[in-house]
Enzyme design. Structure first.
Site, PDB file in Angstrom:
ATOM      1  N   GLU A  51      64.208  88.650  -8.579  1.00  0.00           N
ATOM      2  CA  GLU A  51      63.739  88.883  -7.212  1.00  0.00           C
ATOM      3  C   GLU A  51      62.837  87.733  -6.773  1.00  0.00           C
ATOM      4  O   GLU A  51      62.314  86.993  -7.601  1.00  0.00           O
ATOM      5  CB  GLU A  51      62.939  90.186  -7.146  1.00  0.00           C
ATOM      6  CG  GLU A  51      63.715  91.423  -7.551  1.00  0.00           C
ATOM      7  CD  GLU A  51      64.838  91.762  -6.582  1.00  0.00           C
ATOM      8  OE1 GLU A  51      64.713  91.447  -5.386  1.00  0.00           O
ATOM      9  OE2 GLU A  51      65.840  92.343  -7.032  1.00  0.00           O
TER      10      GLU A  51
ATOM     11  N   TYR B  33      71.899  82.413  -8.532  1.00  0.00           N
ATOM     12  CA  TYR B  33      72.798  83.500  -8.133  1.00  0.00           C
ATOM     13  C   TYR B  33      74.244  83.030  -8.045  1.00  0.00           C
ATOM     14  O   TYR B  33      75.161  83.831  -8.115  1.00  0.00           O
ATOM     15  CB  TYR B  33      72.365  84.039  -6.771  1.00  0.00           C
ATOM     16  CG  TYR B  33      71.246  85.043  -6.833  1.00  0.00           C
ATOM     17  CD1 TYR B  33      71.522  86.402  -6.788  1.00  0.00           C
ATOM     18  CD2 TYR B  33      69.921  84.641  -6.920  1.00  0.00           C
ATOM     19  CE1 TYR B  33      70.506  87.342  -6.827  1.00  0.00           C
ATOM     20  CE2 TYR B  33      68.895  85.575  -6.960  1.00  0.00           C
ATOM     21  CZ  TYR B  33      69.196  86.926  -6.916  1.00  0.00           C
ATOM     22  OH  TYR B  33      68.191  87.853  -6.960  1.00  0.00           O
TER      23      TYR B  33
ATOM     24  N   SER C 254      70.960  95.776   4.548  1.00  0.00           N
ATOM     25  CA  SER C 254      70.437  97.103   4.217  1.00  0.00           C
ATOM     26  C   SER C 254      68.919  97.139   4.416  1.00  0.00           C
ATOM     27  O   SER C 254      68.367  98.111   4.902  1.00  0.00           O
ATOM     28  CB  SER C 254      70.800  97.489   2.786  1.00  0.00           C
ATOM     29  OG  SER C 254      70.546  96.420   1.911  1.00  0.00           O
ATOM     30  N   ASN C 255      68.285  96.055   4.068  1.00  0.00           N
ATOM     31  CA  ASN C 255      66.827  95.992   4.165  1.00  0.00           C
ATOM     32  C   ASN C 255      66.438  95.380   5.518  1.00  0.00           C
ATOM     33  O   ASN C 255      66.229  94.182   5.629  1.00  0.00           O
ATOM     34  CB  ASN C 255      66.323  95.156   2.980  1.00  0.00           C
ATOM     35  CG  ASN C 255      64.817  95.068   2.920  1.00  0.00           C
ATOM     36  OD1 ASN C 255      64.112  95.698   3.700  1.00  0.00           O
ATOM     37  ND2 ASN C 255      64.329  94.259   2.002  1.00  0.00           N
TER      38      ASN C 255
ATOM     39  N   ARG D 182      63.658  87.007   9.288  1.00  0.00           N
ATOM     40  CA  ARG D 182      65.106  86.909   9.504  1.00  0.00           C
ATOM     41  C   ARG D 182      65.558  87.899  10.576  1.00  0.00           C
ATOM     42  O   ARG D 182      66.500  87.651  11.323  1.00  0.00           O
ATOM     43  CB  ARG D 182      65.863  87.152   8.200  1.00  0.00           C
ATOM     44  CG  ARG D 182      65.729  88.548   7.641  1.00  0.00           C
ATOM     45  CD  ARG D 182      66.672  88.761   6.468  1.00  0.00           C
ATOM     46  NE  ARG D 182      66.506  90.097   5.894  1.00  0.00           N
ATOM     47  CZ  ARG D 182      67.169  90.536   4.856  1.00  0.00           C
ATOM     48  NH1 ARG D 182      68.045  89.746   4.254  1.00  0.00           N
ATOM     49  NH2 ARG D 182      66.985  91.746   4.395  1.00  0.00           N
TER      50      ARG D 182
ATOM     51  N   TYR E  25      79.026  84.120   8.954  1.00  0.00           N
ATOM     52  CA  TYR E  25      78.307  85.238   8.339  1.00  0.00           C
ATOM     53  C   TYR E  25      76.838  84.867   8.183  1.00  0.00           C
ATOM     54  O   TYR E  25      76.520  83.751   7.735  1.00  0.00           O
ATOM     55  CB  TYR E  25      78.927  85.575   6.973  1.00  0.00           C
ATOM     56  CG  TYR E  25      78.240  86.749   6.334  1.00  0.00           C
ATOM     57  CD1 TYR E  25      78.473  88.045   6.813  1.00  0.00           C
ATOM     58  CD2 TYR E  25      77.328  86.573   5.303  1.00  0.00           C
ATOM     59  CE1 TYR E  25      77.800  89.136   6.265  1.00  0.00           C
ATOM     60  CE2 TYR E  25      76.660  87.668   4.746  1.00  0.00           C
ATOM     61  CZ  TYR E  25      76.905  88.938   5.235  1.00  0.00           C
ATOM     62  OH  TYR E  25      76.242  90.004   4.704  1.00  0.00           O
TER      63      TYR E  25
ATOM     64  N   ASN F  77      65.928  87.692   2.423  1.00  0.00           N
ATOM     65  CA  ASN F  77      64.875  88.621   2.855  1.00  0.00           C
ATOM     66  C   ASN F  77      63.494  87.977   2.856  1.00  0.00           C
ATOM     67  O   ASN F  77      62.553  88.479   3.451  1.00  0.00           O
ATOM     68  CB  ASN F  77      64.885  89.896   2.009  1.00  0.00           C
ATOM     69  CG  ASN F  77      64.676  89.622   0.526  1.00  0.00           C
ATOM     70  OD1 ASN F  77      64.012  88.645   0.153  1.00  0.00           O
ATOM     71  ND2 ASN F  77      65.226  90.451  -0.325  1.00  0.00           N
TER      72      ASN F  77
ATOM     73  N   GLU G  57      73.278  85.884  -3.582  1.00  0.00           N
ATOM     74  CA  GLU G  57      74.723  86.134  -3.436  1.00  0.00           C
ATOM     75  C   GLU G  57      75.138  86.226  -1.971  1.00  0.00           C
ATOM     76  O   GLU G  57      76.314  86.064  -1.663  1.00  0.00           O
ATOM     77  CB  GLU G  57      75.117  87.392  -4.210  1.00  0.00           C
ATOM     78  CG  GLU G  57      74.814  88.753  -3.566  1.00  0.00           C
ATOM     79  CD  GLU G  57      73.325  89.072  -3.458  1.00  0.00           C
ATOM     80  OE1 GLU G  57      72.524  88.468  -4.204  1.00  0.00           O
ATOM     81  OE2 GLU G  57      72.956  89.931  -2.625  1.00  0.00           O
ATOM     82  N   LYS G  58      74.185  86.451  -1.068  1.00  0.00           N
ATOM     83  CA  LYS G  58      74.522  86.494   0.361  1.00  0.00           C
ATOM     84  C   LYS G  58      75.204  85.198   0.790  1.00  0.00           C
ATOM     85  O   LYS G  58      76.079  85.195   1.637  1.00  0.00           O
ATOM     86  CB  LYS G  58      73.257  86.689   1.196  1.00  0.00           C
ATOM     87  CG  LYS G  58      72.557  87.991   0.931  1.00  0.00           C
ATOM     88  CD  LYS G  58      71.192  88.030   1.606  1.00  0.00           C
ATOM     89  CE  LYS G  58      70.410  89.266   1.231  1.00  0.00           C
ATOM     90  NZ  LYS G  58      69.951  89.258  -0.183  1.00  0.00           N
TER      91      LYS G  58
END
Ligand SMILES: *[C@@H]1O[C@H](CO)[C@@H](O)[C@H](O)[C@H]1NC(C)=O
Ligand SMILES: *[C@@H]1O[C@H](CO)[C@@H](O)[C@H](O)[C@H]1NC(C)=O
Length: 359
Positions: free
Chosen positions: A124, A155, A182-183, A190, A229, A234, A243-244
């Site tokens: 993280e 990642y 999701s977050n 962002r 995309y 975050n 991985e985003k």
């Protein structure tokens, strides 16, 4: 192991034949036969054949397969175990930061064998990592996406294709910009950027916050069907590129990245594979550029030129991390202590804040 000892037997046999030949035929081969003998007598420094790594805390309390190092990652000599009774024999103990409790009461209590190393494992960003007290001087080795970690595993990354492609054709598109999130917190930079961008261009938003949890299949389908995309991290920290980004690259959408500097991204992926929000003086200028690419296929396809030579890969958390730990422990026998974990991880990797644009 069997083949290694087999080779040793062969070597000894060759030596014996040479010595016998020297004795029978005179002294012509005297020197080589002596060298051969002394080589057999001197112990050769070798990596240990096996190292035992104890997974002390299952990352996120989720088990994973412990026997994949050789078959999936070509890492030899690795014994992974979760059997805590082997603590005294383990060469290394893998400890996932997220699962340590605040008072460290769930860490091993028995004295640490002198050769044993404790691995601090964390994927993280500093913003999302609890600053638990008592960590300095507790661990021996760091394992993280950070480039300067002892064991560094990002990642994702790109690798050259075995065979170059003449053309790469991205998957069919029916949306311009998408984001799966999701977050979603209004105070995240962002999210601020997203809301500004949305004023100029339609963004298709999915994910836990907006509608529902997506299956892996849906997730892949959505990303592939979008021209662009939003690979928005975050939090902004050195090397924190997740991985985003790599999923968008692998699935054939052009990532728009929000994270550390462009230079930082270019250490992992080709410079023409992504759009960085920092490349534009304003949100509006980025939106204008996206419309331009949407209208002009040739310009859009330039973002896929790298795909003729490379492909994107993602690392497999946590099994690949555990296997890399083994490899590191086999190769590094020196004494090590992480004395300044807070300084290194939390204080030393604050990313430059992204500028906020209003026009
Ligand atoms: C971890 O998972 C096990 C088995 O699913 C469960 O019994 C245990 O309560 C979980 N522990 C934590 C800390 O969530
Ligand atoms: C690992 O760290 C501990 C705690 O600082 C230290 O006592 C130990 O000697 C270190 N072990 C190795 C093998 O570096």
């Amino acid at each position: 192991m069997a083949s290694e000892s087999g080779r040793n037997v062969l070597r000894l046999l060759r030596c014996a034949i040479l010595v016998v030949a020297v004795l029978l035929t005179g002294s012509m081969y005297y020197t080589p036969s002596l060298r051969c003998l002394t080589q057999q007598l001197e112990p050769v420094h070798q990596e240990p054949l096996h190292v035992l790594v104890l997974v002390w805390l299952w990352p996120f309390n989720t088990t994973f397969k412990l026997d994949l190092c050789k078959s999936q990652f070509n890492v030899e000599g690795c014994l992974l175990t979760a059997d805590r009774t082997l603590y005294g024999k383990a060469d290394a103990v893998l400890i996932h930061h997220r699962d340590i409790v605040w008072d460290l009461s769930n860490l091993p209590k028995s004295p640490r064998p002198p050769h044993q190393k404790w691995i601090w494992m964390n994927s993280e960003s500093p913003s999302n990592t609890d600053r638990i007290p008592g960590l300095d001087g507790l661990f021996n080795v760091s394992l993280s996406y950070r480039k300067d970690a002892d064991i560094s595993l990002p990642y994702g990354w790109v690798v050259p294709l075995e065979k170059e492609l003449k053309h790469f054709v991205p998957p069919e598109k029916n949306k311009i910009v998408c984001w799966i999130v999701s977050n979603y917190k209004l105070e995240h930079r962002r999210v601020y950027y997203f809301r500004e961008l949305q004023k100029y261009i339609r963004i298709h938003v999915y994910g836990d916050y907006f509608e529902r949890h997506l299956s892996v299949e849906e997730y892949k389908e959505i990303i592939a069907s979008c021209e662009f995309y939003l690979s928005f991290e975050n939090s902004v920290h050195k090397d924190y590129i997740t991985e985003k980004l790599f999923n968008a690259l692998a699935l054939g959408a052009v990532p728009i990245v929000f994270g550390p500097s462009r230079q930082n991204y270019e250490r992992l992926v080709p410079s023409d594979a992504f759009i960085h929000v920092e490349d534009f003086p304003s949100v509006r200028a980025l939106a204008k550029y996206l419309y331009l690419l949407h209208e002009n296929e040739a310009l859009y396809l330039r973002y896929f030129r790298w795909r003729r030579h490379f492909e994107a890969k993602t690392s497999s958390f946590p099994v690949e991390h555990a296997c890399h730990t083994c490899k590191y422990i086999r190769q590094n026998k020196e004494y090590q202590v992480l004395r300044d974990l807070y300084q290194w991880y939390w204080d030393g990797s604050k990313g430059k804040d992204m500028p906020l644009f209003f026009y």
